[in-house]
Design an enzyme around this catalytic site. Structure first.
Site, PDB file in Angstrom:
ATOM      1  N   HIS A 199       0.867  -1.191   0.000  1.00 47.89           N
ATOM      2  CA  HIS A 199       0.000   0.000   0.000  1.00 47.89           C
ATOM      3  C   HIS A 199       0.893   1.227   0.000  1.00 47.89           C
ATOM      4  CE1 HIS A 199       0.865  -0.587   4.255  1.00 47.89           C
ATOM      5  NE2 HIS A 199       0.250   0.531   4.582  1.00 47.89           N
TER       6      HIS A 199
ATOM      7  N   HIS B  82       1.263   3.817   2.018  1.00 50.97           N
ATOM      8  CA  HIS B  82       1.797   4.503   3.198  1.00 50.97           C
ATOM      9  C   HIS B  82       3.323   4.561   3.096  1.00 50.97           C
ATOM     10  CE1 HIS B  82      -1.928   4.026   6.008  1.00 50.97           C
ATOM     11  NE2 HIS B  82      -1.888   5.208   5.427  1.00 50.97           N
TER      12      HIS B  82
ATOM     13  N   ASP C 236       5.793   4.234   5.087  1.00 49.51           N
ATOM     14  CA  ASP C 236       6.699   3.248   5.693  1.00 49.51           C
ATOM     15  C   ASP C 236       6.792   1.971   4.847  1.00 49.51           C
ATOM     16  OD1 ASP C 236       4.011   2.784   6.522  1.00 49.51           O
ATOM     17  OD2 ASP C 236       4.669   1.585   8.237  1.00 49.51           O
ATOM     18  N   HIS C 237       6.058   1.931   3.737  1.00 42.78           N
ATOM     19  CA  HIS C 237       6.131   0.787   2.822  1.00 42.78           C
ATOM     20  C   HIS C 237       6.612   1.203   1.435  1.00 42.78           C
ATOM     21  CE1 HIS C 237       3.828  -1.875   5.583  1.00 42.78           C
ATOM     22  NE2 HIS C 237       3.565  -0.684   6.078  1.00 42.78           N
TER      23      HIS C 237
ATOM     24  N   HIS D  15      -7.448  -1.748   5.589  1.00 45.40           N
ATOM     25  CA  HIS D  15      -6.514  -0.811   6.225  1.00 45.40           C
ATOM     26  C   HIS D  15      -7.033   0.604   5.992  1.00 45.40           C
ATOM     27  CE1 HIS D  15      -2.798   0.373   8.006  1.00 45.40           C
ATOM     28  NE2 HIS D  15      -2.245   0.841   6.908  1.00 45.40           N
TER      29      HIS D  15
ATOM     30  N   ASP E 172       0.078  -4.323   6.504  1.00 47.87           N
ATOM     31  CA  ASP E 172      -0.898  -3.560   7.285  1.00 47.87           C
ATOM     32  C   ASP E 172      -2.355  -3.980   7.038  1.00 47.87           C
ATOM     33  OD1 ASP E 172       1.526  -2.412   7.584  1.00 47.87           O
ATOM     34  OD2 ASP E 172       0.822  -0.357   7.493  1.00 47.87           O
TER      35      ASP E 172
ATOM     36  N   HIS F 273       6.205  -6.035  11.342  1.00 49.68           N
ATOM     37  CA  HIS F 273       5.623  -4.689  11.386  1.00 49.68           C
ATOM     38  C   HIS F 273       5.364  -4.265  12.836  1.00 49.68           C
ATOM     39  CE1 HIS F 273       2.683  -1.411  10.484  1.00 49.68           C
ATOM     40  NE2 HIS F 273       3.402  -1.285   9.371  1.00 49.68           N
TER      41      HIS F 273
HETATM   42 ZN   LIG Z   1       2.904   0.185   7.914  1.00 55.21          ZN
HETATM   43 ZN   LIG Z   2      -0.199   1.416   6.534  1.00 57.02          ZN
END
Ligand SMILES: [Zn+2]
Ligand SMILES: [Zn+2]
Length: 383
Positions: free
Chosen positions: A61, A63, A65-66, A202, A273, A331
């Site tokens: 996804h 976000h 942090d990915h 999510h 996530d 995670h």
């Molecule tokens: Zn994440």
């Molecule tokens: Zn996320």
């Protein structure tokens, strides 16, 4: 087949846990799953991942942090291909011919635009081509999650395909829709592997990826054939191909009696996530390894769920339903320390051992806490 855990932290990279990133190594290829900030440093650290072998990248996804490590990683790989001293990422010459390499990148709608804009605005030119295939989410099960995007209709290829094509981008990127025949999003298939995706719940559209091999044909039991009087030679090949054979004395050899049991292929499911993985249950069934997020401990369920994340109990319940053999938690909130990563841990520290223990209460198989640098071999089930 093995899985390398390169970033196992949630939210942001810390000195001990980088943001999300994993690699699957399979039959000489390397596939990356997520590319949070700092992933390229993690790849350099492991020495086991040869960046020049990365042919596919899967983003769960959008976000940060990915994802925030992806443009940088592509630029560094590109630089490494070009540089004569190969200092940037130790790309080995035989790994790749940049002129005909296309790196295939998969992820939710919006990924194409993100890469276009970041590479175009930064005037980044790559030494290889790339293509982005976008997964189109189904809106039905998602209402309002705190901090999420209330207008899910925006997540469509039409809305997202803005910006001019990047100079290294191939324009034949697919829009991938839910396909009822595979109960998921069909990503890729060849004789060695099938890759499917399933939608997770999510704050923004998120996908889990499942990688599975076809079964391996059973072994020809040549000793048994010899005893039955079958002469060595082309007849063995026929029997192995499943054809019946009639010997000179009239005996009919049925291949079913001389071929051992089929060996099941390996299956790995990666579910980052998510606060609800259940719509991916059928594609995850009987996986050897289920990698499932467990951001916070069970007592933080409400906060975890409200933010679109899972606890160990949620991961365990799902892994049990999917009949997984091994559950790998990842995670983690940066608050959880890990004996593999932290030199000093005292009694007051929260550790991932607590998360493993909690998952173990609901899942009878093997439970592991991932850590940055863990390489997990995925072995074939022996029948
Ligand atoms: Zn994440
Ligand atoms: Zn996320």
């Amino acid at each position: 087949m093995d899985v390398a855990f390169l970033g196992t932290g949630s939210g942001y990279p810390s000195p001990c846990r980088s943001a999300s990133c994993m690699a699957i190594r399979h039959e000489g290829e390397v596939w990356l799953i997520d590319c949070g900030e700092g992933s390229q440093t993690q790849i350099m650290k492991t020495k086991l991942i040869r960046p020049g072998r990365i042919t596919k990248i899967f983003i769960t996804h959008l976000h940060g942090d990915h994802l925030f490590g992806l443009p940088g990683l592509l630029c560094t790989i590109s630089m490494a291909y070009k540089s004569s001293n190969e200092e940037a990422m130790e790309v080995e010459k035989e790994d790749i011919d940049p002129t005909d390499t296309i790196v295939e990148i998969y992820g939710p709608c919006g990924l194409r635009r993100f890469l276009r804009e970041s590479l175009n605005l930064s005037r980044s030119i790559l030494s290889f081509k790339y293509v982005v295939h976008e997964l189109v989410p189904e809106n039905k099960q998602y209402n309002h999650i705190k901090g999420g995007d209330p207008d899910w209709s925006k997540w469509s290829p039409d809305h997202m395909a803005t910006g001019s094509l990047h100079i290294n981008e191939c324009k034949h990127g697919r829009a991938i829709f839910y396909d009822i025949s595979c109960e998921g999003w069909f990503i890729f298939k060849d004789e060695k592997i099938t890759i499917l995706a399933g939608q997770l719940c999510h704050r923004i559209p998120a996908f889990g990826y499942v990688f599975f091999e076809p079964p391996k044909p059973g072994r020809l039991e040549s000793e048994k054939l010899q005893k039955a009087g079958v002469p060595k030679g082309p007849l063995y090949g026929k029997i192995k191909r499943g054809e019946s054979v009639t010997l000179a004395d009239g005996t009919v050899i049925n291949p079913r009696d001389y071929i051992g049991p089929e060996q099941p292929g390996r299956k790995v499911a990666i579910l980052q996530d998510t606060r609800d993985s259940w719509s991916t249950l059928s594609i995850c069934q009987n996986c050897d390894v289920m990698i499932h997020e467990a951001t916070n401990e069970n007592s933080h369920y409400k906060q975890c769920y409200d933010n679109g994340h899972s606890t160990p109990a949620m991961a365990a319940e799902f892994a049990t339903a999917a009949n997984a053999s091994t559950l790998v938690l990842t995670h983690f909130s940066q608050r959880y320390k890990d004996p593999h990563l932290h030199e000093e841990i005292d009694d007051t520290d929260l550790t991932v051992d607590k998360l493993v223990e909690e998952a173990g209460e609901g899942f009878l198989g093997n439970v592991i806490a991932a850590y940055d640098g863990l390489i997990l071999p995925v072995t074939r089930k022996v029948r």
